[in-house]
Design an enzyme around this catalytic site. Structure first.
Site, PDB file in Angstrom:
ATOM      1  N   CYS A 110       9.811  -6.664   1.239  1.00  0.00           N
ATOM      2  CA  CYS A 110       8.890  -6.292   2.332  1.00  0.00           C
ATOM      3  C   CYS A 110       9.314  -6.862   3.680  1.00  0.00           C
ATOM      4  O   CYS A 110       8.799  -6.450   4.715  1.00  0.00           O
ATOM      5  CB  CYS A 110       7.468  -6.734   2.004  1.00  0.00           C
ATOM      6  SG  CYS A 110       6.872  -6.010   0.486  1.00  0.00           S
ATOM      7  N   HIS A 250       2.261  -7.159   7.945  1.00  0.00           N
ATOM      8  CA  HIS A 250       2.643  -6.328   6.799  1.00  0.00           C
ATOM      9  C   HIS A 250       1.369  -5.801   6.134  1.00  0.00           C
ATOM     10  O   HIS A 250       0.411  -6.533   5.921  1.00  0.00           O
ATOM     11  CB  HIS A 250       3.454  -7.184   5.826  1.00  0.00           C
ATOM     12  CG  HIS A 250       3.777  -6.487   4.535  1.00  0.00           C
ATOM     13  ND1 HIS A 250       4.254  -5.205   4.490  1.00  0.00           N
ATOM     14  CD2 HIS A 250       3.677  -6.905   3.242  1.00  0.00           C
ATOM     15  CE1 HIS A 250       4.438  -4.858   3.223  1.00  0.00           C
ATOM     16  NE2 HIS A 250       4.086  -5.866   2.447  1.00  0.00           N
ATOM     17  N   ASN A 280       0.782  -0.093   0.495  1.00  0.00           N
ATOM     18  CA  ASN A 280       1.882  -1.002   0.794  1.00  0.00           C
ATOM     19  C   ASN A 280       3.196  -0.228   0.718  1.00  0.00           C
ATOM     20  O   ASN A 280       3.593   0.216  -0.357  1.00  0.00           O
ATOM     21  CB  ASN A 280       1.861  -2.145  -0.232  1.00  0.00           C
ATOM     22  CG  ASN A 280       2.953  -3.168  -0.009  1.00  0.00           C
ATOM     23  OD1 ASN A 280       3.869  -2.947   0.776  1.00  0.00           O
ATOM     24  ND2 ASN A 280       2.855  -4.283  -0.710  1.00  0.00           N
TER      25      ASN A 280
END
Ligand code: UT7
Length: 323
Positions: A110, A250, A280
């Site tokens: 990520c 994020h 996500n």
């Protein structure tokens, strides 16, 4: 140097929480209250990461008023590239006609986009490149275990991109900070498919080519790490949380974003959230959010913006930008 263009691309197909209720033992209510996610985008089988990445990159180049031939370097953050090798960046380079650019992927889960942003910035600062394209792209739907309700409700497919160039103007990317902790790999990983566990009938049967995550542990580490790297990077830029016009975290879980914002004393009006629509998307999450924020007027010229992320590895990172 400055971010002179942003772009993003998401597949058309929408998978809602209601759709997921038909696939695993879950509910819209559980997913919404535990994560904040309502729907996510899923790429069709004929559309790999390189296509999403090229579409986002084309939009970023258009926004910057540049062509592929203007690029010196292409960095793609991804853990779901088209193939193990060659890199997805090389495929993007070919599609964009970026014949002068060298191209490579960055693997930081990520944190892939912010790692790429830092690498691109360093290339410009060192004189190695004038103009850099940084992309974050994932087709996580390809590596999700669609029978595991703990993970399959969380992820989606997307791409986002930025173009970096030194303009001589004040501001731009003021500071970046990167961190890793390889002692906790097992908390978030795709166990098989590499040299440790090459593909075999057994690895496929045991679904080891999918995302395995200890969600609760990741949650706790994410909040602590995002707070600390956010403060560290602001300090490096000579700024404080109160100076920020927009915080772009994020997009993994609304509760993580909320907890991080509280610790930093950031009011939620200054925090960008779009995970309700995309879930996500790992390395695509921040550049997708950045592009939506820019195009919708949430980021205006002169604004101070901080991006912060956390992911598998563990890896975590932040960047402070004066737009
Ligand atoms: O992008 C990289 C970083 N990744 C992240 O930041 C993800 C971090 N982790 C999280 O976002 C959260 O930990 C999750 C959303 C993954 C899970 O939320 P949680 O509050 O930590 O729940 P839990 O894992 O502790 O599970 C609570 C319960 C369990 O049931 P029992 O054992 O209490 O009976 C799970 O089996 O919720 C159950 N559960 C579900 N129930 C309905 C887990 N997934 C689901 C589901 N639907 N989809």
């Amino acid at each position: 140097m400055h971010i002179i263009g942003t772009g993003s691309y998401t597949p058309d197909r929408v998978l809602t929480n209601r759709d997921l209720e038909q696939i695993v033992d879950t509910s819209d209510e559980w997913i919404t209250t535990r994560t904040g996610i309502k729907e996510r985008r899923i790429s069709d089988p004929s559309t790999p990461s390189s296509v999403l990445a090229t579409n986002a990159a084309t939009r970023a180049l258009e926004a910057a008023g540049l062509a592929g031939t203007d690029l010196d370097q292409i960095v793609v953050g991804t853990v779901t590239g088209d193939r193990t090798f060659p890199s997805t960046a090389c495929i993007v380079q070919d599609r964009l006609g970026a014949t002068r650019a060298h191209a490579f992927d960055v693997s930081a889960a990520c944190a892939g986009f912010l790692y790429g942003l830092s690498v691109g910035r360093s290339a410009i600062l060192s004189g190695m490149a004038d103009t850099v394209l940084v992309v974050g792209v994932e087709t996580l739907s390809r590596i999700v275990n669609w029978t595991d309700r703990n993970t399959c409700v969380l992820f989606g497919d997307a791409a986002g991109a930025v173009v970096l160039r030194s303009t001589g103007a004040p501001g731009g990317i003021l500071a970046t900070r990167l961190h890793s902790d390889g002692s906790l790999v097992h908390l978030l990983e795709m166990p098989a498919g590499g040299s440790l566990l090459p593909p075999s009938h057994e690895t496929v049967e045991r679904r080891l080519h999918t995302i395995h995550m200890s969600g609760n542990d990741v949650f706790k580490h994410a909040v602590r790490a995002m707070e600390s790297v956010a403060l560290e990077t602001l300090e490096a830029a000579g700024r404080k949380p109160a100076d920020l016009d927009l915080f772009v975290p994020h997009q993994a879980n609304y509760r993580i974003i909320d907890a991080t914002a509280r610790r930093l004393g950031m009011p939620m009006e200054k925090v960008f959230v779009n995970l309700d629509r995309y879930g996500n998307t790992s390395s695509a999450s921040i550049p997708l959010a950045l592009d939506e924020a820019r195009r919708s007027g949430r980021i205006r010229n002169g604004d101070l913006v901080e991006m912060v992320t956390f992911g598998g590895g563990f890896t975590w990172a932040a960047a402070v930008v004066e737009w």
